[in-house]
Design a protein around this motif. Structure first.
Motif, PDB file in Angstrom:
ATOM      1  N   LEU A 222       4.635  75.263 -74.863  1.00  0.00           N
ATOM      2  CA  LEU A 222       3.255  74.797 -74.876  1.00  0.00           C
ATOM      3  C   LEU A 222       3.147  73.283 -74.805  1.00  0.00           C
ATOM      4  O   LEU A 222       2.297  72.745 -74.082  1.00  0.00           O
ATOM      5  CB  LEU A 222       2.543  75.310 -76.130  1.00  0.00           C
ATOM      6  CG  LEU A 222       2.482  76.832 -76.284  1.00  0.00           C
ATOM      7  CD1 LEU A 222       1.806  77.209 -77.608  1.00  0.00           C
ATOM      8  CD2 LEU A 222       1.748  77.478 -75.112  1.00  0.00           C
ATOM      9  N   VAL A 223       3.984  72.586 -75.569  1.00  0.00           N
ATOM     10  CA  VAL A 223       3.942  71.124 -75.621  1.00  0.00           C
ATOM     11  C   VAL A 223       5.368  70.592 -75.639  1.00  0.00           C
ATOM     12  O   VAL A 223       6.262  71.196 -76.234  1.00  0.00           O
ATOM     13  CB  VAL A 223       3.168  70.624 -76.872  1.00  0.00           C
ATOM     14  CG1 VAL A 223       1.677  70.733 -76.666  1.00  0.00           C
ATOM     15  CG2 VAL A 223       3.582  71.386 -78.131  1.00  0.00           C
ATOM     16  N   ALA A 224       5.591  69.461 -75.001  1.00  0.00           N
ATOM     17  CA  ALA A 224       6.923  68.874 -74.931  1.00  0.00           C
ATOM     18  C   ALA A 224       7.289  68.246 -76.272  1.00  0.00           C
ATOM     19  O   ALA A 224       6.573  67.378 -76.775  1.00  0.00           O
ATOM     20  CB  ALA A 224       6.978  67.833 -73.820  1.00  0.00           C
ATOM     21  N   GLY A 225       8.420  68.670 -76.820  1.00  0.00           N
ATOM     22  CA  GLY A 225       8.803  68.222 -78.155  1.00  0.00           C
ATOM     23  C   GLY A 225       9.861  67.136 -78.171  1.00  0.00           C
ATOM     24  O   GLY A 225      10.524  66.856 -77.170  1.00  0.00           O
ATOM     25  N   GLU A 226      10.005  66.549 -79.345  1.00  0.00           N
ATOM     26  CA  GLU A 226      11.125  65.668 -79.669  1.00  0.00           C
ATOM     27  C   GLU A 226      11.964  66.386 -80.722  1.00  0.00           C
ATOM     28  O   GLU A 226      11.410  66.967 -81.658  1.00  0.00           O
ATOM     29  CB  GLU A 226      10.623  64.333 -80.216  1.00  0.00           C
ATOM     30  CG  GLU A 226       9.762  63.553 -79.233  1.00  0.00           C
ATOM     31  CD  GLU A 226       9.111  62.335 -79.876  1.00  0.00           C
ATOM     32  OE1 GLU A 226       8.947  62.346 -81.119  1.00  0.00           O
ATOM     33  OE2 GLU A 226       8.757  61.403 -79.138  1.00  0.00           O
ATOM     34  N   PHE A 227      13.297  66.335 -80.575  1.00  0.00           N
ATOM     35  CA  PHE A 227      14.162  67.155 -81.411  1.00  0.00           C
ATOM     36  C   PHE A 227      15.228  66.307 -82.096  1.00  0.00           C
ATOM     37  O   PHE A 227      15.678  65.289 -81.561  1.00  0.00           O
ATOM     38  CB  PHE A 227      14.837  68.244 -80.560  1.00  0.00           C
ATOM     39  CG  PHE A 227      13.870  69.245 -79.986  1.00  0.00           C
ATOM     40  CD1 PHE A 227      13.640  70.442 -80.632  1.00  0.00           C
ATOM     41  CD2 PHE A 227      13.200  68.975 -78.804  1.00  0.00           C
ATOM     42  CE1 PHE A 227      12.748  71.367 -80.109  1.00  0.00           C
ATOM     43  CE2 PHE A 227      12.304  69.890 -78.274  1.00  0.00           C
ATOM     44  CZ  PHE A 227      12.084  71.097 -78.935  1.00  0.00           C
ATOM     45  N   ASP A 228      15.645  66.764 -83.292  1.00  0.00           N
ATOM     46  CA  ASP A 228      16.721  66.079 -84.007  1.00  0.00           C
ATOM     47  C   ASP A 228      18.069  66.674 -83.616  1.00  0.00           C
ATOM     48  O   ASP A 228      18.155  67.572 -82.762  1.00  0.00           O
ATOM     49  CB  ASP A 228      16.490  66.137 -85.520  1.00  0.00           C
ATOM     50  CG  ASP A 228      16.491  67.558 -86.079  1.00  0.00           C
ATOM     51  OD1 ASP A 228      17.007  68.477 -85.411  1.00  0.00           O
ATOM     52  OD2 ASP A 228      15.987  67.750 -87.211  1.00  0.00           O
ATOM     53  N   ALA A 229      19.126  66.183 -84.258  1.00  0.00           N
ATOM     54  CA  ALA A 229      20.470  66.620 -83.905  1.00  0.00           C
ATOM     55  C   ALA A 229      20.698  68.099 -84.179  1.00  0.00           C
ATOM     56  O   ALA A 229      21.558  68.740 -83.559  1.00  0.00           O
ATOM     57  CB  ALA A 229      21.499  65.778 -84.676  1.00  0.00           C
ATOM     58  N   THR A 234      10.820  67.329 -84.236  1.00  0.00           N
ATOM     59  CA  THR A 234      10.348  66.323 -85.191  1.00  0.00           C
ATOM     60  C   THR A 234       9.021  65.705 -84.769  1.00  0.00           C
ATOM     61  O   THR A 234       8.394  64.983 -85.540  1.00  0.00           O
ATOM     62  CB  THR A 234      11.382  65.203 -85.326  1.00  0.00           C
ATOM     63  OG1 THR A 234      11.619  64.618 -84.037  1.00  0.00           O
ATOM     64  CG2 THR A 234      12.704  65.751 -85.877  1.00  0.00           C
ATOM     65  N   GLY A 235       8.603  65.959 -83.550  1.00  0.00           N
ATOM     66  CA  GLY A 235       7.361  65.399 -83.045  1.00  0.00           C
ATOM     67  C   GLY A 235       7.134  65.876 -81.628  1.00  0.00           C
ATOM     68  O   GLY A 235       7.825  66.774 -81.130  1.00  0.00           O
ATOM     69  N   LEU A 236       6.165  65.274 -80.937  1.00  0.00           N
ATOM     70  CA  LEU A 236       5.832  65.634 -79.567  1.00  0.00           C
ATOM     71  C   LEU A 236       5.926  64.406 -78.672  1.00  0.00           C
ATOM     72  O   LEU A 236       5.638  63.298 -79.097  1.00  0.00           O
ATOM     73  CB  LEU A 236       4.424  66.225 -79.498  1.00  0.00           C
ATOM     74  CG  LEU A 236       4.167  67.475 -80.344  1.00  0.00           C
ATOM     75  CD1 LEU A 236       2.734  67.948 -80.183  1.00  0.00           C
ATOM     76  CD2 LEU A 236       5.143  68.591 -79.990  1.00  0.00           C
ATOM     77  N   GLN A 237       6.329  64.613 -77.442  1.00  0.00           N
ATOM     78  CA  GLN A 237       6.528  63.500 -76.519  1.00  0.00           C
ATOM     79  C   GLN A 237       5.226  62.944 -75.958  1.00  0.00           C
ATOM     80  O   GLN A 237       5.059  61.724 -75.850  1.00  0.00           O
ATOM     81  CB  GLN A 237       7.401  63.954 -75.341  1.00  0.00           C
ATOM     82  CG  GLN A 237       8.812  64.345 -75.681  1.00  0.00           C
ATOM     83  CD  GLN A 237       9.571  64.725 -74.422  1.00  0.00           C
ATOM     84  OE1 GLN A 237       9.711  63.941 -73.489  1.00  0.00           O
ATOM     85  NE2 GLN A 237      10.054  65.955 -74.385  1.00  0.00           N
ATOM     86  N   TYR A 238       4.313  63.827 -75.558  1.00  0.00           N
ATOM     87  CA  TYR A 238       3.170  63.379 -74.782  1.00  0.00           C
ATOM     88  C   TYR A 238       1.826  63.649 -75.455  1.00  0.00           C
ATOM     89  O   TYR A 238       0.832  63.041 -75.087  1.00  0.00           O
ATOM     90  CB  TYR A 238       3.187  64.056 -73.402  1.00  0.00           C
ATOM     91  CG  TYR A 238       4.492  63.867 -72.672  1.00  0.00           C
ATOM     92  CD1 TYR A 238       4.876  62.606 -72.232  1.00  0.00           C
ATOM     93  CD2 TYR A 238       5.354  64.936 -72.448  1.00  0.00           C
ATOM     94  CE1 TYR A 238       6.086  62.416 -71.583  1.00  0.00           C
ATOM     95  CE2 TYR A 238       6.561  64.764 -71.797  1.00  0.00           C
ATOM     96  CZ  TYR A 238       6.929  63.502 -71.364  1.00  0.00           C
ATOM     97  OH  TYR A 238       8.125  63.314 -70.730  1.00  0.00           O
TER      98      TYR A 238
END
Length: 356
Positions: A222-229, A234-238
Motif C-alpha cells: 500500500l505504501v513504500a516503507g523504510e525498514f531496519d536491519a 520504521t517509517g514511510l518513504q513518500y
C-alpha cells in the motif's frame, strides 16, 4: 456559492475498502495535512469539475447483523450505480451551465476494473449516448496473458465462490484495517493484539508496507516503507505515517464478497461472464497507470493485450530499481504521498486536458 462553468468533468471511482471521501479526500479528516493535498481538490483547482461516487456497501453500518443485503451484490449492481451517478453528474452539469457532454472516469484499484467494464458496455451505445469520453485506469491487475496468473485468479475465484455458497457473503478486512489504524493512532507503543510481538504502530506499518504476496502481484503493497536491519518497518518513504493511519481508519467494515468473485471470474476466464465482452471494441482513450509497488505493478500491463483497439497511453511510476519493487512507491501512495501532485496528479490532469 455558484458552480463554476467548466469544460471538463471527471468522476472518481474508488476501489475496495474505502468510499470516495476515504480514498480521495482523506486529507480533510487528517489533522496536519493541507486541505489542498487531495487529487480531487487538485483537479478542481485546475479547472476540472470533480465528482465522486460511494458504492453502496461503503454506507452499511458496522452494527448491521444481517448479511443478506450482500447476497448477489456484484459487478452488475455496481455498474448500474455507476451509470446512474454519471447520469446525475451530467444532468447537473447541464443545468448549471457546463453542458451535458460526457465526462472522464478515473477508476482506482477495483474501481479501475469497473471503469474498464463500463468502457466495454459503452461500445454497445451510439457515440452520442456515451457518458464517458476517456478513462484513467489506476493501478490494478485484471486480465492475464500468463496462464499461471489466470490459474491464480481461478484459485481466488474458487475460494470466494465456495465461501459464498456456504453463506459467507461478506469481506470484512476493512474492519481489521480500521482497527489497526485506530490502535496505532491512540496507543502506538502498546502490544498489537493482531501481530504478536509488534507494537500497534509497527503492526500498522507492516500492514501498509510489506507486500501481501499475491501470486499475480507479489510486490503489491500500500505504501513504500523504510525498514531496519531486522526487516521491520520504521517509517514511510513518500507518505506521512500519520496520514496513512488516518487513511486506514476510513475503511468500511463490510464489502460484498461477490464483487471480488466477479473480478476474479474475469481474470480466470474459465466461465463465460459478460463483463469483458466489449473489451475488443473499446476505442476510447485510456490512461493506464502502473505503480511499480502497487496492485498493477507486476502484471497489470497484461490487461492491455485484451484492448486491441483502445487508444492507450501507458504511465509507469517507478522510483527504485526493478529488483526493489517491494520497496517502491505503491498503491495508496498515489493519493497520499507528499510527491504525488508532481509525480502523478499533474500528468493525469495533463492527459485529460489533452483528450478533451
Amino acid at each position: 456559492g455558484r458552480p463554476a462553468k467548466t469544460q471538463d468533468g471527471v468522476m472518481l471511482l474508488h476501489g475496495d475498502l474505502l468510499g470516495f471521501e476515504g480514498a480521495f479526500l482523506g486529507n480533510l479528516r487528517s489533522p496536519g495535512v493541507p486541505a489542498q493535498h487531495s487529487v480531487a481538490v487538485y483537479f478542481a483547482q485546475n479547472g476540472m469539475d470533480v465528482w465522486g461516487i460511494d458504492q453502496g456497501w461503503t454506507l452499511v453500518p458496522a452494527d448491521e447483523n444481517d448479511p443478506s443485503w450482500a447476497v448477489g451484490w456484484g459487478f452488475d449492481k455496481e455498474l448500474r450505480g455507476l451509470d446512474l451517478g454519471l447520469q446525475v453528474a451530467r444532468t447537473v452539469r447541464a443545468a448549471t451551465g457546463s453542458g451535458h457532454g460526457p465526462l472522464f472516469l478515473l477508476g482506482w484499484s477495483r474501481g479501475a476494473q469497473m471503469a474498464l467494464v463500463q468502457a466495454g458496455t459503452q461500445t454497445r451505445r451510439p457515440k452520442g449516448l456515451r457518458s464517458v469520453k476517456g478513462y484513467v485506469y489506476g493501478d490494478c491487475m485484471f486480465k492475464f496473458t500468463d496462464p499461471a496468473m489466470r490459474q491464480a485468479a481461478c484459485d481466488f475465484y474458487d475460494d470466494e465462490s465456495s465461501r459464498i455458497q456456504a453463506g459467507d457473503v461478506l469481506e470484512t478486512s476493512g474492519s481489521l484495517f480500521a482497527l489497526l489504524g485506530e490502535l496505532a493512532r491512540t496507543a502506538p507503543d502498546d502490544p498489537s493484539p493482531v501481530f504478536e510481538g509488534l507494537t500497534n504502530d509497527t503492526a500498522a506499518l507492516v500492514l501498509g508496507s510489506v507486500p501481501f504476496g499475491y501470486p499475480y502481484a507479489p510486490n503489491y503493497h500500500l505504501v513504500a516503507g523504510e525498514f531496519d536491519a531486522a526487516g521491520l518497518p520504521t517509517g514511510l518513504q513518500y507518505s506521512s505515517p500519520a496520514f496513512f493511519l488516518d487513511w486506514l481508519t476510513g475503511a468500511s467494515p463490510y464489502e460484498p464478497l461477490q464483487i471480488e468473485a466477479d473480478g476474479d471470474a474475469i481474470g480466470c476466464e474459465r466461465n463465460d461472464v459478460p463483463w469483458d465482452d466489449g473489451f475488443p471494441n473499446i476505442t476510447a482513450p485510456i490512461l493506464f497507470i502502473e505503480m511499480a509497488g502497487g496492485a498493477g505493478g507486476d502484471t497489470g500491463h497484461q490487461t492491455l493485450a485484451f484492448l486491441p483497439r483502445a487508444d492507450v497511453t501507458e504511465m509507469r511510476i517507478q522510483l527504485h530499481p526493478d529488483d526493489e519493487a517491494w520497496l517502491d512507491i505503491a498503491h495508496v501512495d498515489m493519493w497520499i504521498a507528499d510527491n504525488a501532485p508532481q509525480l502523478l496528479w499533474k500528468p493525469v490532469l495533463d492527459w485529460m486536458q489533452a483528450h478533451r
